[in-house]
Enzyme design. Structure first.
Site, PDB file in Angstrom:
ATOM      1  N   HIS A   1      29.114 -43.811  78.399  1.00 29.79           N
ATOM      2  CA  HIS A   1      28.049 -43.028  79.056  1.00 29.79           C
ATOM      3  C   HIS A   1      26.745 -43.094  78.280  1.00 29.79           C
ATOM      4  O   HIS A   1      26.005 -42.113  78.202  1.00 29.79           O
ATOM      5  CB  HIS A   1      28.510 -41.569  79.205  1.00 29.79           C
ATOM      6  CG  HIS A   1      29.693 -41.441  80.088  1.00 29.79           C
ATOM      7  ND1 HIS A   1      29.629 -41.569  81.468  1.00 29.79           N
ATOM      8  CD2 HIS A   1      31.005 -41.271  79.795  1.00 29.79           C
ATOM      9  CE1 HIS A   1      30.838 -41.450  81.978  1.00 29.79           C
ATOM     10  NE2 HIS A   1      31.690 -41.259  80.990  1.00 29.79           N
TER      11      HIS A   1
ATOM     12  N   LYS B   1      32.466 -38.593  56.387  1.00 32.03           N
ATOM     13  CA  LYS B   1      32.781 -39.086  55.025  1.00 32.03           C
ATOM     14  C   LYS B   1      31.946 -40.322  54.723  1.00 32.03           C
ATOM     15  O   LYS B   1      31.341 -40.451  53.674  1.00 32.03           O
ATOM     16  CB  LYS B   1      34.271 -39.424  54.905  1.00 32.03           C
ATOM     17  CG  LYS B   1      35.171 -38.223  54.792  1.00 32.03           C
ATOM     18  CD  LYS B   1      35.219 -37.573  53.421  1.00 32.03           C
ATOM     19  CE  LYS B   1      34.374 -36.373  53.179  1.00 32.03           C
ATOM     20  NZ  LYS B   1      34.201 -35.344  54.127  1.00 32.03           N
TER      21      LYS B   1
ATOM     22  N   LYS C   1      27.331 -29.132  47.090  1.00 31.76           N
ATOM     23  CA  LYS C   1      28.762 -28.900  47.336  1.00 31.76           C
ATOM     24  C   LYS C   1      28.947 -27.681  48.244  1.00 31.76           C
ATOM     25  O   LYS C   1      29.808 -27.665  49.096  1.00 31.76           O
ATOM     26  CB  LYS C   1      29.505 -28.670  46.012  1.00 31.76           C
ATOM     27  CG  LYS C   1      31.005 -28.455  46.173  1.00 31.76           C
ATOM     28  CD  LYS C   1      31.686 -29.622  46.830  1.00 31.76           C
ATOM     29  CE  LYS C   1      33.148 -29.379  47.098  1.00 31.76           C
ATOM     30  NZ  LYS C   1      33.732 -30.398  48.021  1.00 31.76           N
TER      31      LYS C   1
ATOM     32  N   GLU D   1      35.616 -36.674  61.253  1.00 28.16           N
ATOM     33  CA  GLU D   1      35.675 -36.551  59.786  1.00 28.16           C
ATOM     34  C   GLU D   1      35.504 -37.913  59.125  1.00 28.16           C
ATOM     35  O   GLU D   1      34.803 -38.026  58.110  1.00 28.16           O
ATOM     36  CB  GLU D   1      36.995 -35.902  59.367  1.00 28.16           C
ATOM     37  CG  GLU D   1      37.156 -35.742  57.866  1.00 28.16           C
ATOM     38  CD  GLU D   1      36.073 -34.886  57.201  1.00 28.16           C
ATOM     39  OE1 GLU D   1      35.278 -34.244  57.920  1.00 28.16           O
ATOM     40  OE2 GLU D   1      36.004 -34.884  55.969  1.00 28.16           O
TER      41      GLU D   1
ATOM     42  N   CYS E   1      43.623 -24.528  36.518  1.00 29.02           N
ATOM     43  CA  CYS E   1      43.350 -23.846  35.247  1.00 29.02           C
ATOM     44  C   CYS E   1      43.409 -24.877  34.119  1.00 29.02           C
ATOM     45  O   CYS E   1      43.837 -25.999  34.301  1.00 29.02           O
ATOM     46  CB  CYS E   1      44.408 -22.781  35.002  1.00 29.02           C
ATOM     47  SG  CYS E   1      44.508 -21.561  36.303  1.00 29.02           S
TER      48      CYS E   1
ATOM     49  N   ARG F   1      37.236 -28.769  35.274  1.00 34.78           N
ATOM     50  CA  ARG F   1      38.375 -28.436  36.144  1.00 34.78           C
ATOM     51  C   ARG F   1      38.066 -27.249  37.048  1.00 34.78           C
ATOM     52  O   ARG F   1      38.845 -26.927  37.935  1.00 34.78           O
ATOM     53  CB  ARG F   1      39.610 -28.144  35.292  1.00 34.78           C
ATOM     54  CG  ARG F   1      40.088 -29.307  34.460  1.00 34.78           C
ATOM     55  CD  ARG F   1      41.098 -28.878  33.407  1.00 34.78           C
ATOM     56  NE  ARG F   1      42.351 -28.447  33.989  1.00 34.78           N
ATOM     57  CZ  ARG F   1      43.346 -29.286  34.331  1.00 34.78           C
ATOM     58  NH1 ARG F   1      43.183 -30.580  34.136  1.00 34.78           N
ATOM     59  NH2 ARG F   1      44.467 -28.854  34.851  1.00 34.78           N
TER      60      ARG F   1
ATOM     61  N   ASN G   1      48.960 -22.864  33.410  1.00 37.45           N
ATOM     62  CA  ASN G   1      48.308 -23.618  34.480  1.00 37.45           C
ATOM     63  C   ASN G   1      49.394 -23.963  35.478  1.00 37.45           C
ATOM     64  O   ASN G   1      50.425 -24.518  35.125  1.00 37.45           O
ATOM     65  CB  ASN G   1      47.660 -24.901  33.938  1.00 37.45           C
ATOM     66  CG  ASN G   1      47.147 -25.774  35.084  1.00 37.45           C
ATOM     67  OD1 ASN G   1      46.716 -25.257  36.115  1.00 37.45           O
ATOM     68  ND2 ASN G   1      47.251 -27.090  34.936  1.00 37.45           N
ATOM     69  N   GLY G   2      49.164 -23.594  36.757  1.00 35.10           N
ATOM     70  CA  GLY G   2      50.156 -23.914  37.782  1.00 35.10           C
ATOM     71  C   GLY G   2      50.328 -22.731  38.723  1.00 35.10           C
ATOM     72  O   GLY G   2      49.539 -21.792  38.728  1.00 35.10           O
TER      73      GLY G   2
HETATM   74  C1  AGP Z   1      32.044 -32.244  53.585  1.00 33.19           C
HETATM   75  O1  AGP Z   1      32.390 -33.445  52.911  1.00 33.19           O
HETATM   76  C2  AGP Z   1      30.639 -31.817  53.249  1.00 33.19           C
HETATM   77  N1  AGP Z   1      30.480 -31.663  51.846  1.00 33.19           N
HETATM   78  C3  AGP Z   1      30.184 -30.613  54.049  1.00 33.19           C
HETATM   79  O2  AGP Z   1      30.176 -30.997  55.408  1.00 33.19           O
HETATM   80  C4  AGP Z   1      31.072 -29.353  53.932  1.00 33.19           C
HETATM   81  O3  AGP Z   1      32.284 -29.558  54.602  1.00 33.19           O
HETATM   82  C5  AGP Z   1      30.329 -28.188  54.621  1.00 33.19           C
HETATM   83  O4  AGP Z   1      29.093 -27.974  53.945  1.00 33.19           O
HETATM   84  C6  AGP Z   1      31.133 -26.886  54.615  1.00 33.19           C
HETATM   85  O5  AGP Z   1      31.345 -26.457  53.288  1.00 33.19           O
HETATM   86  P1  AGP Z   1      32.408 -25.276  53.050  1.00 33.19           P
HETATM   87  O6  AGP Z   1      33.723 -25.806  53.498  1.00 33.19           O
HETATM   88  O7  AGP Z   1      32.346 -24.991  51.585  1.00 33.19           O
HETATM   89  O8  AGP Z   1      31.985 -24.113  53.887  1.00 33.19           O
END
Ligand code: AGP
Length: 612
Positions: free
Chosen positions: A508, A489, A607, A485, A2, A27, A102-103
């Site tokens: 393999h 990344k 995102k 992961e 917040c 934020r 906020n918190g």
């Molecule tokens: C992760 O760094 C990516 N941005 C992407 O793989 C993400 O994890 C995936 O699209 C799932 O998103 P969500 O967790 O919002 O469902």
């Protein structure tokens, strides 16, 4: 998180508050509100769900609220759905206290129970309304004035807060208090400002105070006074802010991703504290009963991208601890596979945004097939959160960078706690093992911090590999989940081709891709698999590969094989993902930075993938 703002001076407060809130939009929020003390002393409170412009329209850009003192808030929901009712500012039962926060007040339920016994009533689902009413309660109980009431409330609550409060009978004064949440006071000429972060006040002043933790402040037009928690007045030196607004939005970090990587200890701690209280697991907020857990015959964990990688790690942890079969599913596959579903099975859908189309479709299919459903979600009130039978909210706060880090880490923590509770209620582990793991889970934030404090070596190594064409990550068991992961990344922000491989699977076929100086990252956090993975690394080395080893302190013999080694603090092998992923996040980040790429907004990515 917040955002809070406040103003007291000679100008009309509302437009200044709206301007300040607009500088805190980064934020992340889902609702907003203002409270202005009108000249005749009443509070005018206006709140709105959605974007700030809705609030601006409701208040005619602030012109509809007349008064030279006020507070404002942008809310990122943690307790209670995004709604006007839950939006701040919150006002106490008798209308004498109004505040923004906020918190997270962790023990807000205890506070609410206490106040209900004193005939208090509540209009919202928020922890903040409890806090504001507690302050009102103490003004009446002790009749000692606002500072005493606030400090008594600070002693009574557990959690984090930066609060700004106005009292009906305290004209011209805004009271602030903070504990483990950001707060800054801006000093103007016959006017003073407060905010959660620098960008909200930079337009007006660079002279600021940073209130002490557990400190209280009183803002008036011509002065700011500070007190400690014992109500003793203290002196503070003003500081001068040098950073520009953009840098300030990122908390001084160069990118949101780096800021969020560093927010992981706090985010993981908040998430753990939401379900582990006094050393015991309490899933009441998730709504999962022990009976439901006992009767489960199978668990499906479903997600996309990094959420799927959390599922892979959680599968190992859950099957090892609870001896319940777990199947991990890519949501985009599950939704079209016409899956055969075992009786008494549960679908756990993991999603930071709670809006990923494939994951939402998978959830709906699971429900159609009669599965009970649990969502592990970061965004309160999101589609997946609303449609699942149960919700485990991660408390990572808004995640701005496309590449997830802190949300991923909080999802892992959620998975550990669920696996642990499942194992214990089914008698698969005893109290001793349960308590051991609870203690270890609670130590993760400090171990993550230790890795973050030691990031220079990773930064140096990353710069050497910014021109790499191919980078491989290999590991066995949980180390394979970590490799998945780490590889994603790297790919998504540096655009370098990378693959994660079960170390035993490399030979393999894929090992044919290893050439001189191909970087292969060997992940070795699992003692029982250490030697096996070392052998796979030797296979790579014999074909000219360059080896980075990622393992725990003490495994120094890895240096006989690896060309470069990163050590991390020891933890229970089942929890190693939370610590081992940090160097890999940093590695990906620094490679992308050394390539001069847009780390926070990588090409082609969104995102939240709300389309198929
Ligand atoms: C992760 O760094 C990516 N941005 C992407 O793989 C993400 O994890 C995936 O699209 C799932 O998103 P969500 O967790 O919002 O469902």
């Amino acid at each position: 998180m917040c955002g809070i703002v406040g103003y007291v001076g000679k100008k009309q407060a509302a437009p200044i508050l709206l301007d300040g809130l607009s500088k805190l939009e980064y934020r992340g929020y889902d609702s907003a509100g203002l409270a202005v003390r009108e000249d005749q002393g009443d509070f005018r409170i206006v709140k709105a769900k959605g974007r700030l412009k809705v609030l601006a329209e409701k208040t005619d850009n602030g012109k509809a609220l007349r008064g030279t003192m006020g507070i404002g808030h942008t809310r990122w929901a943690t307790h209670g759905e995004p709604s006007e009712n839950n939006a701040h500012p919150h006002v106490s039962n008798d209308g004498s206290v109004v505040g923004v926060h906020n918190g997270i007040i962790e023990n807000y339920k205890d506070v609410k129970t206490k106040l209900l016994r004193h005939n208090y009533h509540f209009y919202s689902e928020t922890d903040t309304e409890c806090f504001i009413n507690l302050i009102e309660f103490y003004t009446h109980k002790y009749n000692l004035g606002p500072i005493h009431a606030i400090t008594h409330a600070m002693m009574r609550v557990r959690g984090t807060y930066a609060v700004a409060i106005m009292f009906k009978n305290e004209p011209g004064k805004i009271f602030v208090a903070r504990k483990d949440a950001p707060l800054i006071i801006g000093v103007g000429k016959n006017e003073n400002f407060l905010a959660s972060d620098v960008p909200a006040i930079l337009k007006y002043t660079r002279t600021v105070y940073y209130p002490d933790n557990m400190g209280v402040g009183v803002l008036e037009a011509d002065k700011v006074t500070f007190y400690n928690v014992d109500q003793e007045e203290i002196t503070k030196e003003p500081k001068t802010v040098t950073m520009d607004a953009k840098a300030a939005e990122k908390g001084g970090y160069r990118h949101f991703m780096l800021k969020e990587i560093h927010e992981q200890p706090g985010a993981v701690r908040d998430t753990i504290n939401s379900v582990i209280k006094e050393g015991k697991i309490d899933l009441s907020s998730v709504g999962l009963s022990d009976e439901e857990l006992k009767k489960l015959s199978m668990i499906y964990i479903i997600g996309c991208g990094s959420a799927y990688h959390v599922a892979v790690a959680t599968q190992y942890v859950t099957e090892t601890l609870a001896r319940v079969p777990v199947r991990v599913e890519l949501a985009s596959e599950f939704r079209y596979r016409d899956p055969l579903i075992a009786e008494n099975s549960m679908a756990i859908v993991i999603s930071q945004s709670g809006e990923t189309a494939d994951s939402l479709a998978a959830l709906r299919l699971a429900k159609e097939r009669g599965m009970s459903t649990l969502a592990i979600v970061n965004v309160v009130g999101s589609s997946i959160a609303r449609e699942a039978d149960h919700v485990f909210y991660t408390l990572a706060g808004p995640e701005i960078a496309v590449a997830t880090t802190k949300a991923y880490s909080t999802q892992l923590a959620a998975g550990y706690v669920l696996a642990l509770q499942l194992a214990f209620v089914r008698g698969a582990i005893d109290e001793k093992r349960r308590d051991e793991l609870i203690e270890e889970i609670c130590s993760l934030p400090d171990k993550i911090t230790k890795v973050l404090d030691d990031k220079e070596r990773i930064q140096w190594f990353a710069a050497k590999y910014s021109n790499a064409q191919d980078i491989f990550f290999i590991g066995r068991g949980i180390d394979y989940a970590i490799s998945l992961e780490g590889s994603l990344k790297l790919k998504e922000i540096s655009y370098i081709h990378s693959e994660a491989y079960a170390a035993g699977e490399l030979k393999h076929g894929t090992i044919s891709l290893i050439e001189d100086n191909t970087l292969v990252v060997g992940v070795l956090t699992q003692p029982s698999l250490f030697e096996k993975t070392v052998s796979n690394m030797v296979e790579v080395k014999s074909r000219g590969g360059y080896l980075m080893g990622l393992t725990t302190y003490g495994n120094y013999n890895i240096e006989d094989t690896a060309d470069f080694t990163v050590y991390i603090p020891k933890t229970d092998p089942l929890l190693a993902t939370s610590v081992a992923i940090i160097p890999l996040q940093l590695f990906a980040y620094y490679v992308a930075v050394s390539k001069g790429l847009d780390v926070d907004k990588p090409r082609n990515l969104a995102k939240s993938v709300t389309v198929e």
